[in-house]
Design a protein around this motif. Structure first.
Motif, PDB file in Angstrom:
ATOM      1  N   CYS A 152       0.851  -1.210   0.009  1.00  0.00           N
ATOM      2  CA  CYS A 152       0.172  -0.040  -0.123  1.00  0.00           C
ATOM      3  C   CYS A 152       0.897   1.277   0.152  1.00  0.00           C
ATOM      4  N   GLU A 155       5.319  -1.115  -8.463  1.00  0.00           N
ATOM      5  CA  GLU A 155       4.930  -2.327  -9.314  1.00  0.00           C
ATOM      6  C   GLU A 155       5.326  -3.628  -9.178  1.00  0.00           C
ATOM      7  N   ALA A 161      -2.553   4.505  -8.016  1.00  0.00           N
ATOM      8  CA  ALA A 161      -3.591   4.529  -9.125  1.00  0.00           C
ATOM      9  C   ALA A 161      -2.811   3.773 -10.390  1.00  0.00           C
ATOM     10  N   ARG A 162      -1.648   3.646 -10.515  1.00  0.00           N
ATOM     11  CA  ARG A 162      -1.264   2.866 -11.657  1.00  0.00           C
ATOM     12  C   ARG A 162      -0.982   1.276 -11.371  1.00  0.00           C
ATOM     13  N   THR A 163      -0.866   1.031  -9.978  1.00  0.00           N
ATOM     14  CA  THR A 163      -0.475  -0.343  -9.568  1.00  0.00           C
ATOM     15  C   THR A 163      -1.835  -0.909  -8.763  1.00  0.00           C
ATOM     16  N   GLY A 164      -2.766  -0.150  -8.604  1.00  0.00           N
ATOM     17  CA  GLY A 164      -3.964  -0.536  -7.709  1.00  0.00           C
ATOM     18  C   GLY A 164      -3.738  -0.961  -6.469  1.00  0.00           C
ATOM     19  N   SER A 170      -3.644   0.293  -2.304  1.00  0.00           N
ATOM     20  CA  SER A 170      -4.451   1.167  -1.297  1.00  0.00           C
ATOM     21  C   SER A 170      -3.656   2.339  -1.247  1.00  0.00           C
ATOM     22  N   VAL A 203      -9.299   2.590  -2.097  1.00  0.00           N
ATOM     23  CA  VAL A 203      -9.161   1.751  -3.137  1.00  0.00           C
ATOM     24  C   VAL A 203      -8.884   2.645  -4.399  1.00  0.00           C
ATOM     25  N   PRO A 204      -8.092   2.695  -5.190  1.00  0.00           N
ATOM     26  CA  PRO A 204      -8.125   3.502  -6.674  1.00  0.00           C
ATOM     27  C   PRO A 204      -9.455   3.200  -7.229  1.00  0.00           C
ATOM     28  N   ALA A 256     -11.801   2.982 -10.304  1.00  0.00           N
ATOM     29  CA  ALA A 256     -11.721   2.548 -11.771  1.00  0.00           C
ATOM     30  C   ALA A 256     -12.418   3.522 -12.588  1.00  0.00           C
ATOM     31  N   ALA A 296      -8.074   9.094 -11.539  1.00  0.00           N
ATOM     32  CA  ALA A 296      -8.018   8.297 -10.357  1.00  0.00           C
ATOM     33  C   ALA A 296      -7.074   8.947  -9.403  1.00  0.00           C
TER      34      ALA A 296
END
Length: 250
Positions: free
Chosen positions: A73, A142, A173-176, A178, A212-213, A215, A219
Motif C-alpha cells: 500500500c 509495481e 492508481a497505476r498499480t492498484g 490502496s 482503493v483506487p 476505476a 483516479a
C-alpha cells in the motif's frame, strides 16, 4: 525569574535529550551497516526510533494500525516537523520504504542510514530528475513495495496543510495499491521548524482508513483529494491550499 529558570531548564533538557538522540542515531547507522538483511535493518531502526523518541521526552501513540492492508500500500501523511519520519519509522511495519527528497542522501550519517533502510530519493528541482525518480519509484510500487510519502513535499514555520503533489497517488492508481491517509498530531509543537530544541509531550498518529483506487479517469487526482480531505479533517491547522487559491480582496 521563575519564567527565566523554566526556560533555561527546558533548553538544558532539550540539549541533553538531543545528545542521547544523536548517540542512538549513530548506533542505528552502525548497526545498519552490520545487519545483513533489509527487513532486520528496518526492525533495528524502528526499535531505536522508539528509544530516541522516549529520550526526547515524547510519548507516541498510534491508532488504526489494524486498518493497514496486509498487502502493499501507499501511506501518505502530513508533514510539519523533522520528527515525522522518525515517528512513522517507529510505528510502521518494516515493509515500508520512505520516499524522501534527494538532498537528504548527501547528509553525513543520515544519508547512509536512509540508504541502508531502503529509502527512495526523489529530485524536486529539475524536470528530468523528477521524471527519472518518479519512474524508479513507480517500478518499486509495481514490484509490490509498500511506500511512505509526505505529499506536501516540505514544511516551514507557517502552520497548515499545504497542497499535495500527485506523485504518491499516481503510483497507487497505476498499480492498484490502496492509499492509507495518516494524520500526525503534535509533532510541530514537539519540534517546531524554526527550532532545534525538542519539547517533551505527546505525538499521536492516526491511520484514517484505506482508499482503493477508483476505476475511473483521473483516479490519482481523486485519491489525492480524498486523502487530503481526510487528513485535514483531523488537523487543527488551516487549509493552506485553499488560502492560496482564494484571492486577497483587502
Amino acid at each position: 525569574m521563575f519564567r527565566s529558570l523554566s526556560a533555561a531548564l527546558r533548553v538544558l533538557y532539550g540539549a541533553a535529550a538531543l545528545v542521547v538522540f544523536g548517540s542512538l542515531f549513530a548506533v542505528a547507522a552502525l548497526l545498519a551497516l552490520a545487519v545483513p538483511t533489509l527487513r532486520w535493518r528496518r526492525r533495528v531502526v524502528s526499535g531505536l526510533a522508539h528509544l530516541g523518541l522516549l529520550a526526547l521526552g515524547l510519548r507516541v501513540s498510534a491508532s488504526g494500525l489494524a486498518v493497514l492492508p496486509a498487502d502493499a500500500c501507499v501511506v501518505t501523511a502530513n508533514h510539519s516537523s523533522y520528527l515525522d519520519g522518525v515517528v512513522l519509522a517507529a510505528i510502521l511495519p518494516p515493509r515500508f520504504s520512505f520516499v524522501i527528497k534527494r538532498e537528504a542522501a548527501a547528509l553525513p550519517v543520515v544519508g547512509l542510514l536512509l540508504r541502508r533502510v531502503g529509502s527512495e530519493f526523489v529530485d524536486r528541482h529539475t524536470h528530468g530528475g523528477r521524471h527519472r525518480d518518479a519512474r524508479r519509484v513507480l517500478r518499486r510500487a509495481e514490484l509490490g513495495h509498500s511506500l511512505v510519502f509526505f505529499p506536501e513535499g516540505t514544511f516551514d514555520e507557517r502552520p497548515g496543510l499545504k497542497r499535495f503533489h500527485v506523485g504518491a497517488f499516481v503510483a497507487a492508481a497505476r498499480t492498484g495499491m490502496s492509499v492509507v491517509p495518516v494524520a500526525i498530531l503534535g509533532a510541530r509543537r514537539a519540534l517546531p521548524p524554526e527550532s532545534i530544541i525538542p519539547r517533551p509531550g505527546r505525538i499521536r498518529v492516526e491511520i484514517l482508513g484505506s482508499l482503493v483506487p477508483p476505476a475511473a479517469p483521473h483516479a490519482a487526482e481523486a485519491l489525492r483529494d480524498e486523502a487530503r480531505r481526510m487528513i485535514l479533517a483531523r488537523l487543527d491547522e488551516p487549509d493552506l491550499a485553499q488560502a492560496a487559491a482564494t484571492p486577497d480582496r483587502t
